[in-house]
Design a protein around this motif. Sequence first.
Motif, short mmCIF file in Angstrom:
data_model
loop_
_atom_site.label_atom_id
_atom_site.label_comp_id
_atom_site.label_asym_id
_atom_site.label_seq_id
_atom_site.Cartn_x
_atom_site.Cartn_y
_atom_site.Cartn_z
N SER A 1 0.85 -1.20 0.00
CA SER A 1 0.00 0.00 0.00
C SER A 1 0.88 1.24 0.00
CB SER A 1 -0.92 0.00 1.22
OG SER A 1 -1.86 -1.06 1.15
N SER A 2 0.38 2.27 -0.63
CA SER A 2 1.18 3.49 -0.78
C SER A 2 1.29 4.24 0.54
CB SER A 2 0.57 4.39 -1.84
OG SER A 2 0.55 3.74 -3.10
N VAL A 3 2.43 4.91 0.69
CA VAL A 3 2.65 5.84 1.80
C VAL A 3 2.77 7.23 1.18
CG1 VAL A 3 4.12 6.49 3.73
CG2 VAL A 3 3.81 4.07 3.17
N VAL B 1 4.25 0.20 1.92
CA VAL B 1 4.22 -0.68 3.09
C VAL B 1 4.91 -1.98 2.72
CG1 VAL B 1 2.76 -1.92 4.72
CG2 VAL B 1 2.09 0.36 3.92
N THR B 2 5.82 -2.41 3.56
CA THR B 2 6.56 -3.65 3.30
C THR B 2 6.06 -4.82 4.14
OG1 THR B 2 8.24 -3.06 4.94
CG2 THR B 2 8.61 -2.37 2.64
N SER C 1 -6.90 1.41 1.96
CA SER C 1 -6.40 2.52 2.76
C SER C 1 -4.93 2.77 2.45
CB SER C 1 -6.58 2.25 4.25
OG SER C 1 -7.94 2.06 4.58
N VAL C 2 -4.50 3.97 2.74
CA VAL C 2 -3.09 4.35 2.58
C VAL C 2 -2.64 5.04 3.87
CG1 VAL C 2 -3.24 4.57 0.07
CG2 VAL C 2 -3.70 6.56 1.52
N LEU C 3 -1.33 5.10 4.04
CA LEU C 3 -0.77 5.84 5.16
C LEU C 3 -0.38 7.24 4.68
CD1 LEU C 3 1.49 3.18 6.93
CD2 LEU C 3 -0.53 4.30 7.88
#
Length: 334
Positions: A55-57, A67-68, A109-111
């Motif tokens: 997911s994208s940060v 996200v790893t 969701s993303v951070l």
Amino acid sequence: MESKINYTAVGAFVMLLGLGFAVLLYWLVTGGKQQQFTPYVIYATDSVAGLTENSSVLYRGVSVGHVTQIGIDPHNPGRIKILVALDASLPIRADTVAQLRPQGVTGLSVLNLTGGKSAQPLDRRNSDGDLVIPYEPSIFSRLEGGLSDTMVKITRVTDRVDQLMSEHNIQTIGAILDNVHTVTQTLADHQADIGEFIAAARQTAQHTARLTQSTITLVQQLEGLTDRFSRSIVGLKEALSATKTAANQVSDASQSTIRLTTTGTTMVQRLDQRVLPELSGLIDQLQQASLATTRLLNQLSDNPSRILYGAAPLPPGPGEAGHANASSSSRNSP
């Protein structure tokens, strides 16, 4: 007629074409340059539903990493441990905060990272030595938690209302209403008596007020009497103190008198034992001297010549005359 297709060349061509597509795809993804990433750790305290690996940060809407790994923190099961890889050139400051944000209507969701106004770089690390970005629940998470709590409370209120409106309670409420109606009817039938009771109660209240006023006056008088009594007690205490002081002085004077009496008694005893005998002997000697002086004066008064010739010899007694003459002749012989 045999086919002259060279399968080796075809295979090599396909491999080269695939490798070319891979290089092209990598170039399109990385922008034609090698990007360096720095690992960070984020500990989420609410649900991370919709967040997956890769997911994208975002940093204020700009993609800066991905996200790893996502998993439960082994040291604290109440937290979710999220590993992210961010662009190494991205300046992460001490006030940078991560929040979970939904992405459109996809359910993903993303951070999102916010902050970055502080001049101090992030230096917070966990026990493994990884840099930790603080996490703050988003407004959606707080609203979701608030709605959940509200729904739970509404459910509890509904259950209690159901219990309150049970058949037994409804019958009880009906009986209470019947009793209230009966009491109301009884009050209406005895309205005149109630009026008289209220008038009597009013008079009683008036008498009670006058009695209260009289009681207040009596209390004030008692307070004045108590004050005067207190002053009398104070005066009595002062008089007792003065009497005690005088008694102490009298006691001291008595002790002094006793000591003086004891000293005088001792002196009298010493006078009686030492001085009086000597004084008595002296008085006896004075009396004898006085008697001798008196006899001498009487003799001089009778014969004043005694001052010149002395006293006359006594006449000799019987048998003393011859002896006296013999003594004279012996003294006169040569």
